[in-house]
Design a protein around this motif. Structure first.
Motif, PDB file in Angstrom:
ATOM      1  N   TYR A 120       0.837  -1.204   0.000  1.00  0.00           N
ATOM      2  CA  TYR A 120       0.000   0.000   0.000  1.00  0.00           C
ATOM      3  C   TYR A 120       0.871   1.254   0.000  1.00  0.00           C
ATOM      4  CZ  TYR A 120      -3.700   3.299   1.067  1.00  0.00           C
ATOM      5  OH  TYR A 120      -4.570   4.364   0.997  1.00  0.00           O
ATOM      6  N   ILE A 147      -6.023  -3.888   0.001  1.00  0.00           N
ATOM      7  CA  ILE A 147      -5.792  -2.904   1.065  1.00  0.00           C
ATOM      8  C   ILE A 147      -6.590  -1.640   0.776  1.00  0.00           C
ATOM      9  CG2 ILE A 147      -4.031  -1.753   2.448  1.00  0.00           C
ATOM     10  CD1 ILE A 147      -2.613  -3.904  -0.173  1.00  0.00           C
ATOM     11  N   PRO A 154      -2.836   2.910   5.333  1.00  0.00           N
ATOM     12  CA  PRO A 154      -3.746   1.780   5.147  1.00  0.00           C
ATOM     13  C   PRO A 154      -4.642   1.571   6.361  1.00  0.00           C
ATOM     14  CG  PRO A 154      -1.551   0.989   5.717  1.00  0.00           C
ATOM     15  CD  PRO A 154      -1.442   2.478   5.593  1.00  0.00           C
ATOM     16  N   LEU A 157      -6.467  -4.194   5.818  1.00  0.00           N
ATOM     17  CA  LEU A 157      -5.428  -4.946   5.117  1.00  0.00           C
ATOM     18  C   LEU A 157      -5.743  -6.437   5.177  1.00  0.00           C
ATOM     19  CD1 LEU A 157      -3.971  -2.693   7.248  1.00  0.00           C
ATOM     20  CD2 LEU A 157      -2.014  -3.253   5.800  1.00  0.00           C
TER      21      LEU A 157
END
Length: 307
Positions: A120, A147, A154, A157
């Protein structure tokens, strides 16, 4: 301490091994060189989750090549991480010793969550605005990371137990492509994605970006057909065109490069399931992935140590 050192980030993926060597700058980093080699580590994962000798040897040869390049560029810091295949392999301790000897540096086997966070970070460095809600997809060889976040942070996840190499071997064995094989591959991927759909859709996103070879393969198809966007419709169109070809060897006819054809259908089936179940309309190609996230992490750690 050198103010602008060279640093190296190495990603031992289940399909490809990547190495990125960069130089720290006042604004971030500048890439000096990058190397990718198709090792297809996941191809060597046996039913009892032992990695076979052929796959191990392919990995060792690649890492010996990386070691020579490292000796040439002499980065001040090297960080190497391994992902899904080595997470799964029962003989990973023995493999790790041999891989570390070939590379000449320590290797960390990272968790799926750590992998997702790095992906991410790497994918959103260039694309994200501070207030932009993002969804990042990475279809690796043996795992798929999904994500959701805001800007470069983030929030949701997940690392799913499916990938382009594993799916290719399971559903497209022998290189044959059919509607029935694609239907089975998409359905199996959907089983893993469907329970997460509500969570991801509740988060929402303004932009979806793809950070792996499946998306670069589709980008080649976009150019071939002179299409405008990697829309859900175009992704399904590529599936139908793949089915018409009937064989992996015929995929260059729809724009897939020779070095991508071996795992293209496996990744495409997973992506069809993602777009269907998460109601994704269009996907942009991410400018970075795990190794860029790793470089950024290394630079941030360096800044904190100098503060």
């Amino acid at each position: 301490m050198h103010p602008h050192p060279r640093i190296a980030a190495i990603d031992l993926g289940s399909n490809s091994f990547h190495m990125l060597i960069a130089k720290a700058t006042t604004r971030g980093y500048r890439i000096i060189t990058r190397h990718r080699q198709k090792v297809r580590l996941a191809d060597g994962l046996t039913p009892d989750l032992t990695l076979d000798d052929a796959a191990i040897e392919r990995g060792i040869e690649c890492l010996k090549d990386f070691a020579q390049r490292l000796a040439h560029y002499q980065p001040l810091q090297i960080r190497c991480v391994a992902t899904a295949t080595l997470r799964k392999a029962h003989n990973r301790k023995q493999i790790l010793k041999r891989f570390e000897r070939a590379l000449g540096s320590p290797i960390d086997i990272i968790s799926g969550m750590t992998e997702a966070g790095l992906i991410y970070q790497g994918a959103t460095l260039e694309l994200a605005r501070p207030d932009s809600a993002m969804l990042v997809l990475d279809i690796g060889g043996a795992s798929t990371e999904v994500i959701a976040g805001v800007g470069t942070e983030p929030h949701v996840l997940k690392s799913l137990d499916m990938g382009c190499v594993v799916w290719q071997n399971r559903f497209f064995a022998g290189g044959m492509i059919s509607a029935a094989r694609f239907a089975a591959a998409v359905a199996a991927a959907a089983e893993q994605i469907r329970p997460l759909a509500t969570t991801y859709q509740a988060h929402g996103w303004q932009t979806v970006c793809g950070a792996s070879g499946t998306f670069r393969g589709l980008q080649d198809c976009l150019r071939h057909y002179r299409a405008d966007a990697m829309s859900a419709e175009f992704i399904r169109f590529c599936m139908e065109e793949s089915i018409k070809q009937g064989s992996v060897d015929a995929l260059p006819a729809i724009g897939v490069r020779e070095d991508r054809i071996a795992v293209f259908c496996g990744g495409l089936a997973i992506l069809v399931a993602l777009t269907d179940n998460l109601d994704i309309k269009t996907v942009d190609l991410a400018q970075g992935a795990l190794r860029e996230g790793l470089v950024n992490t290394m630079l941030n750690e360096r800044k904190r140590s100098l503060a």
